[in-house]
Structure formats: structure tokens, C-alpha cells
Design a protein around this motif. Structure first.
Motif, mmCIF file in Angstrom:
data_model
loop_
_atom_site.group_PDB
_atom_site.id
_atom_site.type_symbol
_atom_site.label_atom_id
_atom_site.label_comp_id
_atom_site.label_asym_id
_atom_site.label_seq_id
_atom_site.Cartn_x
_atom_site.Cartn_y
_atom_site.Cartn_z
ATOM 1 N N ASN A 1 11.577 -3.557 -8.194
ATOM 2 C CA ASN A 1 10.927 -2.316 -8.592
ATOM 3 C C ASN A 1 10.070 -1.732 -7.472
ATOM 4 O O ASN A 1 9.991 -0.506 -7.318
ATOM 5 C CB ASN A 1 10.074 -2.509 -9.850
ATOM 6 N N LEU A 2 9.429 -2.578 -6.682
ATOM 7 C CA LEU A 2 8.655 -2.083 -5.552
ATOM 8 C C LEU A 2 9.576 -1.351 -4.576
ATOM 9 O O LEU A 2 9.248 -0.262 -4.078
ATOM 10 C CB LEU A 2 7.937 -3.241 -4.859
ATOM 11 N N LYS A 3 10.718 -1.931 -4.310
ATOM 12 C CA LYS A 3 11.719 -1.293 -3.451
ATOM 13 C C LYS A 3 12.144 0.050 -4.031
ATOM 14 O O LYS A 3 12.258 1.052 -3.310
ATOM 15 C CB LYS A 3 12.925 -2.216 -3.301
ATOM 16 N N ARG A 4 12.349 0.097 -5.335
ATOM 17 C CA ARG A 4 12.801 1.326 -5.990
ATOM 18 C C ARG A 4 11.752 2.433 -5.885
ATOM 19 O O ARG A 4 12.086 3.590 -5.680
ATOM 20 C CB ARG A 4 13.132 1.028 -7.455
ATOM 21 N N VAL A 5 10.482 2.069 -6.038
ATOM 22 C CA VAL A 5 9.403 3.053 -5.921
ATOM 23 C C VAL A 5 9.426 3.705 -4.536
ATOM 24 O O VAL A 5 9.316 4.927 -4.400
ATOM 25 C CB VAL A 5 8.031 2.401 -6.192
ATOM 26 N N LEU A 6 9.578 2.884 -3.498
ATOM 27 C CA LEU A 6 9.606 3.409 -2.136
ATOM 28 C C LEU A 6 10.846 4.260 -1.887
ATOM 29 O O LEU A 6 10.769 5.329 -1.263
ATOM 30 C CB LEU A 6 9.534 2.253 -1.136
ATOM 31 N N GLU A 7 11.981 3.805 -2.378
ATOM 32 C CA GLU A 7 13.220 4.555 -2.181
ATOM 33 C C GLU A 7 13.163 5.911 -2.861
ATOM 34 O O GLU A 7 13.519 6.945 -2.268
ATOM 35 C CB GLU A 7 14.408 3.751 -2.711
ATOM 36 N N LYS A 8 12.739 5.950 -4.107
ATOM 37 C CA LYS A 8 12.722 7.203 -4.866
ATOM 38 C C LYS A 8 11.706 8.193 -4.318
ATOM 39 O O LYS A 8 11.868 9.411 -4.482
ATOM 40 C CB LYS A 8 12.445 6.915 -6.341
ATOM 41 N N SER A 9 10.661 7.695 -3.661
ATOM 42 C CA SER A 9 9.639 8.584 -3.113
ATOM 43 C C SER A 9 10.067 9.196 -1.787
ATOM 44 O O SER A 9 9.449 10.151 -1.310
ATOM 45 C CB SER A 9 8.335 7.818 -2.906
ATOM 46 N N GLY A 10 11.111 8.631 -1.177
ATOM 47 C CA GLY A 10 11.542 9.109 0.134
ATOM 48 C C GLY A 10 10.661 8.635 1.271
ATOM 49 O O GLY A 10 10.706 9.196 2.370
ATOM 50 N N THR A 11 9.848 7.609 1.040
ATOM 51 C CA THR A 11 8.979 7.083 2.097
ATOM 52 C C THR A 11 9.806 6.612 3.292
ATOM 53 O O THR A 11 10.704 5.787 3.124
ATOM 54 C CB THR A 11 8.143 5.897 1.564
ATOM 55 N N LEU B 1 0.825 -1.198 0.000
ATOM 56 C CA LEU B 1 0.000 0.000 0.000
ATOM 57 C C LEU B 1 0.866 1.259 0.000
ATOM 58 O O LEU B 1 0.583 2.223 -0.715
ATOM 59 C CB LEU B 1 -0.928 0.008 1.212
ATOM 60 N N ALA B 2 1.940 1.250 0.789
ATOM 61 C CA ALA B 2 2.851 2.399 0.824
ATOM 62 C C ALA B 2 3.439 2.649 -0.556
ATOM 63 O O ALA B 2 3.591 3.797 -0.990
ATOM 64 C CB ALA B 2 3.951 2.164 1.845
ATOM 65 N N ALA B 3 3.769 1.568 -1.273
ATOM 66 C CA ALA B 3 4.337 1.714 -2.616
ATOM 67 C C ALA B 3 3.302 2.247 -3.598
ATOM 68 O O ALA B 3 3.623 3.080 -4.462
ATOM 69 C CB ALA B 3 4.887 0.372 -3.099
ATOM 70 N N LEU B 4 2.057 1.800 -3.486
ATOM 71 C CA LEU B 4 1.002 2.305 -4.362
ATOM 72 C C LEU B 4 0.782 3.805 -4.148
ATOM 73 O O LEU B 4 0.620 4.571 -5.101
ATOM 74 C CB LEU B 4 -0.302 1.543 -4.118
ATOM 75 N N LEU B 5 0.787 4.227 -2.892
ATOM 76 C CA LEU B 5 0.615 5.643 -2.588
ATOM 77 C C LEU B 5 1.833 6.450 -3.057
ATOM 78 O O LEU B 5 1.699 7.567 -3.558
ATOM 79 C CB LEU B 5 0.377 5.834 -1.092
ATOM 80 N N ALA B 6 3.024 5.865 -2.908
ATOM 81 C CA ALA B 6 4.229 6.547 -3.375
ATOM 82 C C ALA B 6 4.188 6.721 -4.888
ATOM 83 O O ALA B 6 4.549 7.775 -5.415
ATOM 84 C CB ALA B 6 5.464 5.754 -2.958
ATOM 85 N N TYR B 7 3.744 5.691 -5.583
ATOM 86 C CA TYR B 7 3.661 5.760 -7.047
ATOM 87 C C TYR B 7 2.694 6.869 -7.479
ATOM 88 O O TYR B 7 2.920 7.535 -8.493
ATOM 89 C CB TYR B 7 3.195 4.420 -7.597
#
Length: 210
Positions: A136-146, A110-116
Motif C-alpha cells: 500500500n505504501l508503494k501504491r500511495v507513491l505511484e498514484k500520487s505521481g511522486t 515521509l514522501a508517502a505521508l506527503l503524497a497521502y
């Protein structure tokens, strides 16, 4: 940031047959989640499976392609988008996510979906979570700064699931807890119980110097 002990207590409370202290309760296709306000933050809490041994079954490690997150664990994704829609109707600008076991994996998804979507959560903290998806899920979270944090108690095997997934990864390294089970408890998931995580966090707090 909400103290991990408060988030862990919410994760423990949601396992009750009739959970109390939550403003909303949702169930979608076996995915259980709830909303609790903590320190002015809307916290979405995902419940883990009451049969955690089911997570050990490699038959459920089949990856599923998600058009936003890439490959994720098919079983972990079930119901998460429904929770996203339901929660969006009742949450404010500050949202955090948490969960134990299966619930931890779903919280990360869910955190990754919101970050995306450009709306990263203020905090994602999980306990005894399995690996939710591929790189890729890890990358989405990392790039968003979550802001991410995860905990593993002693030899809890669930954070190693899927065992033979190959490309499944954790979005962040876990923090080790050391809460032993009673000497008479010999069952294989004794280090995974939510009670051990609450004890481990309490002991960790004692080690923090002012």
C-alpha cells in the motif's frame, strides 16, 4: 530535478558529528534529519544508522499498521511524523527528500505521508535503502505521481532488508552502481558505505553521453 550526486553528497554530509551546510537539524527518538536548500528546493535529508549492522536484525522487521500508509516497518517509522511536523514549519512549496540506508527508508515513508496528504514531493531519491513497507505504501507513491529513484551499489545487502519480511517491497526498482571497495576491505557491508555511492554516481556520470 536535483542531480543524484548532489543529494548523495547531502546524505554523506549529514553523517558528520557536527553537520555543516544545513539550515535546520532535527533529532526525534533517534531519527536524524536536516534541511538543505539545493537549486531552490527544500531538501529534507535523513541520516542512516551509524551502526548499519543493526538493520540486519530481523527482530526489528515487525510491521506496524499506519492508518494512512498501511503496514510499514515499525523501526523505520519512528520519528518520521515528528520530522514532518518540524519541516512543515520551514519548507516552501518545492520539497524533495533523500536518505541513505535507514535514512532512505524514512525518506520514502515521509514522501508517502506527503503524497497521502495531497502534497507529493518534487523528488524522492534514496541510496542503499531497505524495503520500507508493504504494497500500500508503494501504491500511495505511484498514484500520487511522486518522482522516485533509488540506487544500490554492487552487492549491498541493505536493500534486501528485511530478508524474511515476506510482504515488504520497494516502491521502485533500483539503479545499479558499480563502485568496488578497496581490496583490503573485507567487512560484510563494504558495498554499503556512502563513499562507495558517491564514487558509483561519479562513474555513472562518465557513461552519460551528450
Amino acid at each position: 530535478m536535483i542531480p543524484p550526486a548532489l543529494l548523495a553528497q547531502a546524505c554523506s554530509d549529514i553523517y558528520a558529528d557536527a553537520p555543516e551546510g544545513f539550515e535546520h537539524l532535527w533529532t526525534f527518538s533517534g531519527c536524524h534529519a536536516a534541511l538543505r536548500k539545493l537549486d531552490g528546493v527544500d531538501v529534507i535529508v535523513f541520516r542512516g544508522s551509524k551502526d548499519a549492522l543493526a538493520l540486519m536484525d530481523d527482530a526489528f522487521a515487525v510491521p506496524l499498521w499506519d492508518y494512512q500508509l498501511g503496514f510499514v516497518h515499525a523501526g523505520f517509522l519512528v520519528g518520521v511524523r515528528d520530522v514532518l511536523v518540524a519541516a512543515s514549519l520551514v519548507t516552501g512549496p518545492l520539497v524533495a527528500v533523500t536518505g541513505h540506508s535507514l535514512g532512505g527508508a524514512r525518506a520514502r515513508i515521509l514522501a508517502a505521508l506527503l503524497a497521502y496528504s495531497g502534497k507529493p514531493v518534487s523528488q524522492c531519491c534514496v541510496f542503499g535503502s531497505p524495503r520500507p513497507g508493504f504494497e500500500n505504501l508503494k501504491r500511495v507513491l505511484e498514484k500520487s505521481g511522486t518522482p522516485l529513484s533509488s540506487y544500490r551499489n554492487r552487492a549491498d545487502p541493505i536493500p534486501l532488508v528485511p530478508f524474511f519480511g515476506g510482504l515488504y517491497v520497494h516502491p521502485d526498482p533500483w539503479i545499479a552502481l558499480d563502485a568496488p571497495s578497496p581490496a583490503t576491505d573485507l567487512e560484510p557491508l563494504r558495498d554499503h558505505h556512502m563513499a562507495r555511492y558517491l564514487e558509483g554516481l561519479a562513474a555513472l556520470k562518465l557513461d552519460v553521453k551528450p
